[in-house]
Scaffold this active site. Structure first.
Site: not given
Ligand code: IPD
Length: 277
Positions: A70, A92-93, A95, A220
């Protein structure tokens, strides 16, 4: 018997646990927060620290492998899935949850070979739940085998989604009207928990019946897709066709019937592709 990617799988598990420890500790500390593609697309120094840790360790052990991650992508690295063994990483998913100390935060590590997903490891950092799936070998959470609910009826479904980073009026209108369509179809509820990977793990566990989103990324989806498929679920494109990992959109469900009902109900929100950025 151990599969051909056993050593890689074990490395992913060890690194997810180590990263999780760092994230758990950092959750309650002061953070420096920056924005990326929108005011709601956040990054912290811990995202970078954890991504660097995971990639540097894996690169040392598996020097010929490729990486899609990411924060590297946010700095301009291309997201291309070749036939080489490729690690697909979200350090970190959730964030935004992390920034707010909302305890729904995960590390996600997926692994593909010849463009096919081989395994996925997702670690729920605060609840210390390790979700794993390996192609042909089942999906597990802390050693317990996962099974989707098997629900086929949208009017009996608990549906999960995420908002996605774009917040312009046209996008928000489509997002809300998609949610409205599912509520009109009498879904029991629609939930937004702030982490796509953990929402997808809930689906794999049978704690929810479906998930859909526009605006998520390959990091994701990669690990979670293996976990859901190995738990008996379906992961497809919002068009109803096969999943395209780079298309930034997905419908996942406990059954194909449910996935198709949701795909038919949705209007497309265009986010472009990960491999065209
Ligand atoms: C995000 C989260 C968020 C979702 C986004 C993701 P990140 O990941 O999962 O809930 O709406 O599509 O990209 O940016 O926290 O790694």
């Amino acid at each position: 018997a151990a599969g051909p990617w056993e050593e890689c799988f074990q490395a992913a598990v060890q690194l997810a646990l180590r990263a999780g420890q760092i994230i758990r500790k950092a959750l309650t500390e002061e953070k420096r927060v920056s924005t990326k593609t929108s005011a709601a697309d956040l990054v912290t120094e811990t995202d970078h620290l954890v991504e660097d840790l995971i990639i540097s360790e894996l690169r040392e052990r598996f020097p010929s492998h490729r990486f899609i991650a990411e924060e590297a992508a946010a700095s301009g690295a291309k997201c291309v899935l070749t036939h080489s063994p490729t690690w697909i990483i979200d350090p970190i998913d959730g964030t935004c949850n992390f920034v707010h100390r909302f305890p729904t935060v995960a590390v996600s590590i997926g692994f593909a070979v010849r463009q096919e997903l081989e395994f996925g490891v997702i670690y729920h950092c605060t609840e210390e739940r390790l979700y794993t799936g390996r192609r042909g070998r089942g999906a597990f959470c802390n050693g317990q085998q996962l099974r989707v609910s098997g629900e086929t009826d949208l009017s009996k479904a608990l549906v999960l989604t995420e908002i996605g980073p774009k917040r312009d009026p046209a996008t928000l209108k489509l997002f809300l009207s998609n949610m409205e369509r599912l509520l009109h179809a009498k879904a029991h509820g629609v939930r937004v928990i702030g982490s796509s990977t953990l929402a997808l793990c809930h689906l794999a566990s049978g704690a929810a019946d479906a998930y859909y989103q526009f605006g998520l990324h390959c990091w994701d989806l990669a690990a979670a897709t293996v976990i859901i498929r190995e738990a008996g679920g379906i992961v497809i494109d919002t068009s109803g066709g096969p999943l395209d990992l780079m298309a930034c959109r997905v419908v996942a469900a406990s059954t194909r019937e449910m996935a198709m009902l949701i795909a038919q109900a949705l209007q497309t929100i265009n986010y472009g592709r990960d491999d065209e950025k």
